[in-house]
Design an enzyme around this catalytic site. Structure first.
Site, mmCIF file in Angstrom:
data_model
loop_
_atom_site.group_PDB
_atom_site.id
_atom_site.type_symbol
_atom_site.label_atom_id
_atom_site.label_comp_id
_atom_site.label_asym_id
_atom_site.label_seq_id
_atom_site.Cartn_x
_atom_site.Cartn_y
_atom_site.Cartn_z
ATOM 1 N N ASP A 98 15.078 -19.363 29.189
ATOM 2 C CA ASP A 98 15.019 -17.917 28.983
ATOM 3 C C ASP A 98 13.557 -17.516 28.871
ATOM 4 O O ASP A 98 12.818 -18.078 28.044
ATOM 5 C CB ASP A 98 15.768 -17.498 27.716
ATOM 6 C CG ASP A 98 15.834 -15.984 27.581
ATOM 7 O OD1 ASP A 98 16.402 -15.338 28.472
ATOM 8 O OD2 ASP A 98 15.307 -15.459 26.589
ATOM 9 N N ASP A 140 -15.180 17.175 2.862
ATOM 10 C CA ASP A 140 -14.998 15.774 2.490
ATOM 11 C C ASP A 140 -13.513 15.570 2.178
ATOM 12 O O ASP A 140 -12.988 16.184 1.243
ATOM 13 C CB ASP A 140 -15.861 15.450 1.269
ATOM 14 C CG ASP A 140 -15.806 13.989 0.864
ATOM 15 O OD1 ASP A 140 -14.797 13.314 1.162
ATOM 16 O OD2 ASP A 140 -16.766 13.505 0.239
#
Length: 620
Positions: free
Chosen positions: A88, A508
Site C-alpha cells: 500500500d 502596540d
C-alpha cells in the site's frame, strides 16, 4: 532473468501479488519474480487517526490486503499459496495522508498543497508466508515500510490543470504518477525511486534475504547489509526442498558488500589483532552533507552581500576577472565563489563566463518583485551570529540576544530587532520578502468572502494585506503595528487598485486596543512568543471579537509527533535563539485558542513553507 539472486528462492513457490497495480506488477516482473495477480478485496476503511504514524497505516493496510487474499484462496481449494505479497503506497504532508483524488477539483487541491514543497511517499509491504496443515491455514507475516522524500517544483495553476485534464492523477495516491507525466512536476527525489512508483524493490530483496538466507550465528560476514549484497555473496540459491526457509551456507572466498562504503574493488577491512574480515559501514553521504551545510549557506550569503547577482542580472555572461574588481575582491577568490554558486545552480557557467539562473534573477537580485535579498542579508548578519550561540540557548532555554549585543534585552523587538532605524528596516525587508512569497497562497486557503473587514495584527509592511485585498475586493484591511514600523512601511506600500482597501494604524498590540474588525489576522506573530504572551495577544483579540468573528493564523505548523516537519523544527530552534518563542502543532494551537472562545478550527497546508488555520469566535 533473475536480477537479484535471492528472488531465486521463490522460483519454485506459488507466489501471489495481492494488487492490481500494473506498476507493481512491472517492477516485480522485471526483477525476475514469477507470480500470479489476485487483487485484494479488502476495503480500505481503516481509521487513520488510530495509527501513531502514517507508515503504520500503510503497513496494516498492506497486511490486511495480503491476508484477505491468502484466506480467500485457501477457502476456495483448501490450498493457500506459499507466499502472498501485499503493498500500500501513500503520500503524506506531515501527518496528512493524501489518498487518490475523488474528482478533478480534489486533485487540484492535493497538487496545490504539494507544489513547491517536500513530501513523503510511504509504501507498506507485507510478505505473508502460508502453511496448510489439516485444512487449517497458518500464516507468518513479515512487514516493513520504505520512505522516499519527493520535492515538487513551484507549479502554476495552468500547468496543474493541464496535468489533471490528462486524466493521469485520478487513480494515484497524492494525485500524481512519477513514472509518467507526473515526473515533470518533480524537482528532486531522495530515496528509492521505485518506492514512489509503487514498490520498494531494494528493501523487498533485503527482507527476502532475512527470510530465506538468514546469517549463521558464527559467520560475521553475514551481518545485516544496508543495501542488496553483491552477487558473489550468494553461493547455492537453489531450494533444498520446498518446505520453507533454510540457512545459507558460508564461503570463505566471499566478499562483503563494498559499494555502500564507496570503495569499489577494495578488500574487506580486517579487525585489529585477529585478521578477521569486518564489514565496512555504509558511506555517510547524508551526514556529511549535514555537517557541511553551513558552507553552502555562507557561500550564498557572501555572493548576495557582494551583489554578484545584481551585477549579472539582465546582462551578458561575465568572466571572474571582470567581476572581481566590481565587487572589490581577488580574482582567484571570486572565481572560486562563482564556481561554487554554479555548482549550487545559482549561476550558469559557460565558455563566455557566468550568468544568473532564472531563480537567481527572480529571488536573489536585490530589487526584484519577489526578492529574498533582504531575508538573505538578515540571515547572514543576525541569524548566523545568533546560531553560533545555539549550545548556550539549548542549555539555558533562553534567547541569545544578550550574547549578540553584550547587554540584556528587555523587549526583543524594541531593544534588538528595532534597536535602530537601520536594523528595523533590515528586519522589515527580510519579513517583506518572505511574506510576499507565502502570502499569495493565504487568501484562497479558506472562503473569507463572508468577512467585510480585517485587521492584520503585526502586519508590518502590509504584504499579506495586499493579497487579501486583491482576492476580496469588498474587504477593508487595517494593518496594525508599532509606530516606528508604520513609519517605515511607506517604503513597501505598492500602488494599485488595492491601495484604497488598506489603511495603516499605529499601536502596540500588547498595550493598545485593536482596531475593530470581523476577521483578525496573525501572520508569523504567535511563534515569536511563549505561551503566556500568546494568551495575552489572543485575549486582546477575543475582547474585540463578536460571536462569528474569525481569526486567521498563518504559521509553520509542526506535525503532532514533531519529527517530520523539518523546516518547521529548524525554525523552532531559530525562534529559541532569537525570541524565546517556538513553532507549534495544530493541536497545540487549538489548546491556546479554546480558552479564548475560538473553536471550529480549520487547517490548510499551503504551498511554500507556511500553513494556515481559521478559527471562529463562539459565544461564551
Amino acid at each position: 532473468m533473475v536480477l537479484c539472486p535471492v528472488i531465486g528462492k521463490l522460483l519454485h513457490k506459488r507466489v501471489v501479488l495481492a494488487s492490481a497495480s500494473p506498476r507493481r506488477r512491472e517492477i516485480l516482473s522485471n526483477a525476475g519474480l514469477r507470480f500470479e495477480v489476485v487483487p485484494s478485496r479488502f476495503k480500505e476503511t481503516l481509521d487513520k487517526a488510530a495509527f501513531a504514524t502514517p507508515y503504520g497505516y500503510a503497513m496494516e493496510t498492506a497486511k490486511q490486503k495480503a491476508l484477505e487474499v491468502a484466506n480467500r484462496l485457501h477457502q476456495a481449494n483448501m490450498r493457500a499459496p506459499d507466499v502472498v505479497i501485499g503493498a500500500d503506497t501513500i503520500v503524506t504532508m506531515g501527518r496528512l495522508i493524501l489518498e487518490k483524488p475523488v474528482d478533478k477539483q480534489d486533485a487540484y487541491r492535493m497538487l496545490s498543497q504539494l507544489s513547491g514543497r517536500e513530501h513523503s511517499v510511504f509504501t507498506g509491504v507485507a510478505i505473508v508466508q502460508c502453511y496448510s496443515q489439516d485444512n487449517q491455514l497458518d500464516t507468518r507475516v513479515s512487514e516493513f515500510y520504505e520512505e522516499t522524500m519527493v520535492k515538487f517544483s513551484e507549479l502554476s495553476a495552468d500547468l496543474l490543470w493541464e496535468y489533471i485534464h490528462s486524466g493521469e492523477p485520478m487513480d494515484k495516491a497524492g494525485g500524481y504518477g512519477i513514472q509518467a507525466l507526473g515526473g515533470m512536476l518533480v524537482e528532486a527525489v531522495h530515496g528509492d525511486f521505485l518506492n514512489v512508483v509503487g514498490f520498494p524493490l531494494n528493501r523487498f530483496c533485503k527482507q527476502l534475504m532475512q527470510l530465506y538466507c538468514p546469517p549463521r550465528p558464527d559467520d560475521p560476514r553475514r551481518a545485516e547489509h544496508d543495501s542488496i549484497p553483491a552477487v558473489d555473496t550468494f553461493e547455492d540459491l537453489s531450494d533444498v526442498d520446498e518446505g520453507g526457509p533454510e540457512p545459507a551456507r558460508g564461503d570463505a572466498g566471499s566478499r562483503p558488500q563494498k559499494a555502500e562504503a564507496g570503495v569499489a574493488g577494495a578488500a574487506p577491512a580486517e579487525a585489529e589483532g585477529n585478521g578477521t574480515p569486518e564489514t565496512l559501514p555504509p558511506f555517510p553521504t547524508r551526514l556529511l552533507k549535514l555537517i557541511n551545510g553551513f558552507k553552502t549557506s555562507k557561500a550564498l550569503f557572501t555572493a548576495c552581500k557582494l551583489k554578484v547577482f545584481d551585477l549579472l542580472k539582465d546582462g551578458a555572461p561575465q568572466k571572474a576577472a571582470d567581476i572581481a574588481p566590481k565587487v572589490d575582491a581577488s580574482v582567484c577568490g571570486t572565481e572560486r565563489l562563482l564556481d561554487a554558486c554554479a555548482a549550487l545552480r545559482l549561476l550558469e557557467k559557460s565558455e563566455q563566463g557566468y550568468s544568473n539562473t532564472e531563480a537567481a534573477d527572480v529571488y536573489l537580485v536585490s530589487d526584484g518583485a519577489y526578492s529574498l535579498h533582504g531575508y538573505v542579508a538578515y540571515s547572514s548578519e543576525v541569524t548566523w551570529n545568533l546560531f553560533t550561540h545555539l549550545e548556550v540557548a539549548v542549555r539555558d532555554g533562553t534567547n541569545q540576544n544578550v550574547s549578540l549585543l553584550g547587554e540584556t534585552a528587555g523587549d526583543v523587538f524594541q531593544d534588538v530587532l528595532y534597536r535602530s532605524p537601520e536594523a528595523r528596516l533590515q528586519f522589515m525587508r527580510a519579513m517583506h520578502g518572505l511574506t510576499k512569497l507565502s502570502a499569495r497562497h493565504v487568501p484562497a486557503a479558506f472562503d473569507l468572502s463572508g468577512f467585510s473587514s480585517a485587521c492584520d495584527v503585526g502586519g508590518c509592511t502590509g504584504a499579506l494585506a495586499q493579497e487579501l485585498a486583491r482576492e476580496y475586493p469588498r474587504l477593508q484591511v487595517t494593518v496594525f503595528d508599532l509606530p516606528e514600523v508604520i513609519e517605515l512601511a511607506a517604503h513597501f506600500r505598492p500602488a494599485g487598485p488595492q491601495a484604497a482597501q488598506i489603511r495603516f494604524a499605529a499601536g502596540d498590540f500588547f498595550r493598545d486596543p485593536l482596531p475593530p474588525a470581523d476577521l483578525y489576522v496573525l501572520c508569523q506573530i504567535l511563534h515569536d512568543w511563549a505561551d503566556e504572551k500568546v494568551h495575552q495577544i489572543l485575549g486582546s483579540i477575543a475582547q474585540r471579537c463578536k460571536p462569528g468573528a474569525g481569526l486567521l493564523l498563518v504559521e509553520m505548523l509542526l506535525d503532532e509527533e514533531k519529527r517530520e516537519a523539518r523546516v518547521g523544527l529548524m525554525q523552532s530552534l531559530n525562534m529559541l535563539v532569537q525570541t524565546g518563542g517556538r513553532e507549534r502543532s495544530p493541536s497545540e494551537y487549538r489548546r491556546l485558542l479554546e480558552p479564548h472562545g475560538f473553536r471550529q478550527v480549520q487547517v490548510a497546508h499551503l504551498r511554500g513553507i507556511l500553513d494556515a488555520m481559521l478559527a471562529t469566535r463562539v459565544a461564551p
